[in-house]
Write a protein that holds these residues in place. Structure first.
Motif, PDB file in Angstrom:
ATOM      1  N   ARG A 119       9.078 -44.793  11.409  1.00  0.00           N
ATOM      2  CA  ARG A 119       8.897 -43.838  10.315  1.00  0.00           C
ATOM      3  C   ARG A 119      10.078 -43.943   9.362  1.00  0.00           C
ATOM      4  NH1 ARG A 119       8.196 -38.680  13.734  1.00  0.00           N
ATOM      5  NH2 ARG A 119       8.143 -37.581  11.760  1.00  0.00           N
ATOM      6  N   SER A 129       6.180 -35.996   2.358  1.00  0.00           N
ATOM      7  CA  SER A 129       7.386 -35.536   3.054  1.00  0.00           C
ATOM      8  C   SER A 129       7.555 -34.031   2.897  1.00  0.00           C
ATOM      9  CB  SER A 129       8.629 -36.228   2.485  1.00  0.00           C
ATOM     10  OG  SER A 129       8.707 -37.567   2.881  1.00  0.00           O
ATOM     11  N   SER A 189      16.912 -44.496   0.970  1.00  0.00           N
ATOM     12  CA  SER A 189      16.174 -44.120   2.183  1.00  0.00           C
ATOM     13  C   SER A 189      16.386 -42.654   2.538  1.00  0.00           C
ATOM     14  CB  SER A 189      16.605 -45.008   3.352  1.00  0.00           C
ATOM     15  OG  SER A 189      18.003 -44.911   3.567  1.00  0.00           O
ATOM     16  N   ARG A 220       1.664 -43.469   4.077  1.00  0.00           N
ATOM     17  CA  ARG A 220       1.427 -44.564   3.131  1.00  0.00           C
ATOM     18  C   ARG A 220      -0.036 -44.953   3.027  1.00  0.00           C
ATOM     19  NH1 ARG A 220       2.956 -46.360   7.972  1.00  0.00           N
ATOM     20  NH2 ARG A 220       2.129 -48.340   8.821  1.00  0.00           N
ATOM     21  N   GLN A 244      11.412 -42.815   4.922  1.00  0.00           N
ATOM     22  CA  GLN A 244      11.087 -42.342   3.584  1.00  0.00           C
ATOM     23  C   GLN A 244      11.673 -43.290   2.557  1.00  0.00           C
ATOM     24  OE1 GLN A 244      12.907 -38.986   5.043  1.00  0.00           O
ATOM     25  NE2 GLN A 244      11.307 -37.531   4.523  1.00  0.00           N
ATOM     26  N   SER A 288      15.940 -41.952  10.470  1.00  0.00           N
ATOM     27  CA  SER A 288      15.949 -42.466   9.101  1.00  0.00           C
ATOM     28  C   SER A 288      17.277 -43.125   8.739  1.00  0.00           C
ATOM     29  CB  SER A 288      15.645 -41.345   8.106  1.00  0.00           C
ATOM     30  OG  SER A 288      16.631 -40.326   8.165  1.00  0.00           O
ATOM     31  N   ASN A 295       6.619 -40.827   1.944  1.00  0.00           N
ATOM     32  CA  ASN A 295       6.777 -40.749   3.391  1.00  0.00           C
ATOM     33  C   ASN A 295       5.994 -41.926   3.979  1.00  0.00           C
ATOM     34  OD1 ASN A 295       6.598 -40.170   6.133  1.00  0.00           O
ATOM     35  ND2 ASN A 295       6.086 -37.999   5.837  1.00  0.00           N
ATOM     36  N   HIS A 316      13.757 -37.845   8.214  1.00  0.00           N
ATOM     37  CA  HIS A 316      13.091 -38.152   9.473  1.00  0.00           C
ATOM     38  C   HIS A 316      14.116 -38.482  10.556  1.00  0.00           C
ATOM     39  CE1 HIS A 316       8.857 -39.484   7.881  1.00  0.00           C
ATOM     40  NE2 HIS A 316       9.154 -38.246   7.596  1.00  0.00           N
ATOM     41  N   VAL A 357      13.946 -33.813   0.266  1.00  0.00           N
ATOM     42  CA  VAL A 357      13.024 -34.114   1.368  1.00  0.00           C
ATOM     43  C   VAL A 357      13.779 -34.095   2.688  1.00  0.00           C
ATOM     44  CG1 VAL A 357      11.411 -35.419  -0.048  1.00  0.00           C
ATOM     45  CG2 VAL A 357      13.275 -36.617   1.050  1.00  0.00           C
ATOM     46  N   TYR A 374       5.203 -30.121   0.002  1.00  0.00           N
ATOM     47  CA  TYR A 374       5.309 -31.533   0.391  1.00  0.00           C
ATOM     48  C   TYR A 374       5.439 -32.387  -0.864  1.00  0.00           C
ATOM     49  CZ  TYR A 374       4.027 -29.951   5.015  1.00  0.00           C
ATOM     50  OH  TYR A 374       4.028 -29.306   6.218  1.00  0.00           O
ATOM     51  N   VAL A 405       8.649 -40.199  -4.384  1.00  0.00           N
ATOM     52  CA  VAL A 405       8.951 -40.231  -2.952  1.00  0.00           C
ATOM     53  C   VAL A 405       7.716 -40.699  -2.200  1.00  0.00           C
ATOM     54  CG1 VAL A 405       9.558 -38.830  -0.930  1.00  0.00           C
ATOM     55  CG2 VAL A 405      10.620 -38.339  -3.139  1.00  0.00           C
TER      56      VAL A 405
END
Length: 675
Positions: free
Chosen positions: A428, A162, A497, A457, A430, A509, A453, A506, A503, A158, A451
């Motif tokens: 959601r 992410s 984004s 946060r 990134q 996204s 996610n 999402h 990563v 991760y 990065v």
């Protein structure tokens, strides 16, 4: 490189087994000095097969340590190489308990003084730290290279909360192929097939476990020594490289450990610093570690005590044009006696002030999904295409906030931080931030990145959905760096984004987010360039090693690109093929013929985050003519995702003499929570 045969001691090598309390025997190779006196022992403890895969690297350092008065020991982890037992997860409790038993066994040998040191890079650096946190009494010192103190947020799984698509996928695939390899009949005899079949029946792809834990829960806290730095009592020499993703660990250990600690960060990739692989310059790393061992295992500080060195010795990178490899990075060594350092202060660059986008006011960030194809390799290994190329194309897929040309030199040391005021239309997303050094000719060299996610946060241990169309302030660190921006260059903060394949995107996204420059800023750790005045220059010796093992590496019959990006204009699909080049096919002096081929494939459509998919193919062969032994392992590992689940598909085939001995396929659907 100087290959030393004129070492202070003659040495002997023996292969043996280490008995564990449950009756399992771990395979070990021991290099010892020829002496009647007991000596300290040094342990390197890995799953990577001492009789073949790491043998060339082992030959560089273990005989060198033995020639300088240490018993240097390489042990295969349970279920790997020629060790008995079944393979487990990374750094699981069994592996660590076995490691403690090995340390005590070494200390009890008649040729050992009772004092033990431990060293390793990557996996071996990880478990050195983790075993130090368990504090077995004989373990007095460790050297940990390219390792982490935080298994969730600074490993291959991760990044900023992410899913790290590029290496969670690739490393799980690699470990499936590694763990499926059989013991060698030259060393274990006729039991090899029985042991192999037991391993194969027990295998489970590690990706299953890693995706089952998408937040920083107890699974990741296990083995993360940042949970309790005070548990470590052994002296720690922590080493990292600016081209390695784990370098922040050196800063954190220097800041938090109570045990005697020193840190070194050079320009290096994910390699030992004496191997003379790009980016250099290499250093006399074995000599430096010998000083460490002598201080803590022999009570001999030598003519210059290691504790007289600065707490941190780091290579200050000079600015360079963008390139995917540098034989050497220009720069200089600088020292810090404490961390955080009084020589480093925070300088704030507001995104509506010193840094500005091309247009004023709130800025929408809607990056195409292939943003990140020029990210470079997550684990630079010293290969020709490891590092990020010119970032101008990536900058064009991002929103950039630039400074004016700098009136003077700025030296940065530590972690830059971004503070962003965002409005997000979905629940959601990134955020990716890159700090670049922009030359007067417009070329853009990546300095560092980070990065976040947005679901993580408010903490990596929880999932917090974003309220659609709400505005919040978020902040996150970029990975630590030392870099000098010259006068006339510009600072660039590039915000995107998406960052594929680093990563995993999402669902949703593609909506992106909006950055409000008012309330957003870049915080730079700026070092006083005069901080070195009056300090003796930091100097390392030239690299030296023991003579090479004599392995012959074979060039592939049909060479292929290390890193190939393709774009299908009609479908808008971008694909990235990566040959990891971990070593390839080779022939060993003892008659072993080893073949290895691997290829990673990443694909995504520019307009569809749900189109992302990965595949990794491995083929490994081992052959010994004298034993009529000829085995082959092939694996294929794939990951894709829909809006609610990750879909994993792993396949393994094991053959003996061209006949299939074992075949299995694992298919899983894993709910997407944090990922």
């Amino acid at each position: 490189m100087r290959y030393r045969e004129d070492l202070p001691h003659r040495t002997v090598r023996e292969d043996t087994t280490v008995p564990l309390p449950d009756g399992t025997a771990l395979y070990a190779r021991i290099w010892r000095p020829v002496t009647d006196l007991p000596v300290p022992a040094l342990l390197e403890y890995l799953p990577y097969r001492l009789s073949d895969w790491t043998a060339p690297r082992d030959a560089q350092r273990h005989p060198w340590y033995a020639g300088h008065g240490y018993a240097s020991v390489r042990v295969d982890v349970r279920g790997h190489g020629n060790s008995e037992g079944l393979p487990g997860d990374e750094y699981d409790r069994t592996e660590l308990a076995d490691g403690v038993a090995v340390i005590h066994w070494l200390a009890e040998q008649p040729w050992c003084s009772g004092r033990v040191g431990m060293f390793g890079i990557s996996w071996g650096g990880f478990n050195s730290l983790q075993l130090a946190a368990l504090a077995p009494e004989p373990l007095r010192a460790i050297v940990t290279v390219c390792s982490t103190d935080d298994r969730y947020d600074n490993d291959v799984h991760y990044l900023g909360g992410s899913v790290l698509a590029v290496d969670m996928h690739a490393w799980s695939a690699t470990m499936l192929a590694f763990a499926a390899r059989p013991p060698d009949p030259k060393f274990v005899g006729e039991r090899w097939r029985e042991l192999w079949l037991e391993r194969l029946e027990h295998l489970d792809p590690l990706i299953h476990t890693w995706l089952d834990h998408q937040t920083r829960d107890g699974y990741w806290r296990h083995g993360s020594v940042c949970e309790d730095y005070s548990a470590i009592r052994a002296a720690v020499l922590a080493v990292g490289g600016w081209a390695d993703p784990y370098r922040d660990t050196v800063f954190r250990l220097a800041r938090h450990l109570d045990a005697p600690t020193r840190g070194i960060i050079g320009p290096w990739s994910h390699q030992y610093p004496d191997r003379d692989l790009p980016p250099g310059p290499a250093i006399g790393f074995l000599q430096e570690t010998l000083r460490w061992w002598d201080r803590w295992l022999k009570d001999d500080p030598g003519p210059r005590d290691v504790l007289d060195e600065p707490l941190l010795r780091v290579w200050m990178n000079e600015s360079v044009p963008p390139a995917t490899s540098y034989p050497e990075r220009p720069g200089r060594w600088v020292g810090e006696d404490s961390w955080p350092s009084p020589a480093v202060s925070t300088r704030t660059y507001r995104l509506d002030g010193t840094l500005r986008a091309s247009c004023p006011g709130p800025v929408p960030v809607v990056s195409p999904q292939h943003t990140g194809v020029d990210a470079g390799r997550f684990f630079p290994f010293g290969n020709a295409t490891d590092l990020p190329p010119d970032q101008r194309e990536e900058d064009g897929r991002s929103v950039c906030f630039d400074s004016a040309p700098l009136p003077g030199r700025i030296e940065v040391l530590g972690n830059a931080r971004v503070r962003l005021r965002l409005t997000c239309p979905g629940t959601r997303g990134q955020v990716v931030a890159r700090l670049c050094d922009v030359a007067p000719d417009g070329s853009s060299t990546l300095v560092t990145r980070g990065v976040l996610n947005l679901l993580a946060r408010r903490g990596r241990d929880r999932t917090t959905a974003w309220t659609p169309d709400a505005t919040e302030d978020v902040g996150f660190d970029l990975v630590g760096i030392a870099h000098a921006f010259p006068p006339g260059h510009r600072l660039r903060l590039a915000v995107s984004s998406a960052y594929w394949p680093w990563v995993w995107p999402h669902p949703g996204s593609a909506l992106g987010f909006t950055v409000h420059p008012r309330g957003s800023a870049l915080l730079l750790p700026v070092r006083d360039p005069g901080a070195d005045r009056g300090r003796p220059p930091i100097v390392f010796g030239a690299p030296e090693q023991a003579p090479p093992l004599g392995v012959v590496f074979d060039e592939p019959a049909e060479p292929r690109p290390e890193r190939l990006v393709r774009h299908d204009v009609a479908t808008r699909e971008w694909t990235l093929d990566v040959d990891p080049r971990y070593g390839g096919s080779r022939r060993y002096p003892d008659g072993l013929e080893f073949t290895e081929d691997a290829l990673e494939h990443y694909a995504v459509r520019a307009d569809d985050p749900l189109s992302a998919r990965t595949r990794s193919d491995w083929t490994v062969g081992l052959r010994r003519a004298e034993f009529a032994w000829d085995v082959r392992i092939t694996t294929r590992s794939e990951i894709s995702a829909d809006a609610t689940h990750f879909l994993t598909d792993n396949q393994l085939t094991a053959e003996e003499g061209g006949t299939v001995l074992f075949r299995r396929r694992w298919e899983r659907r894993v709910p997407r929570t944090q990922g």
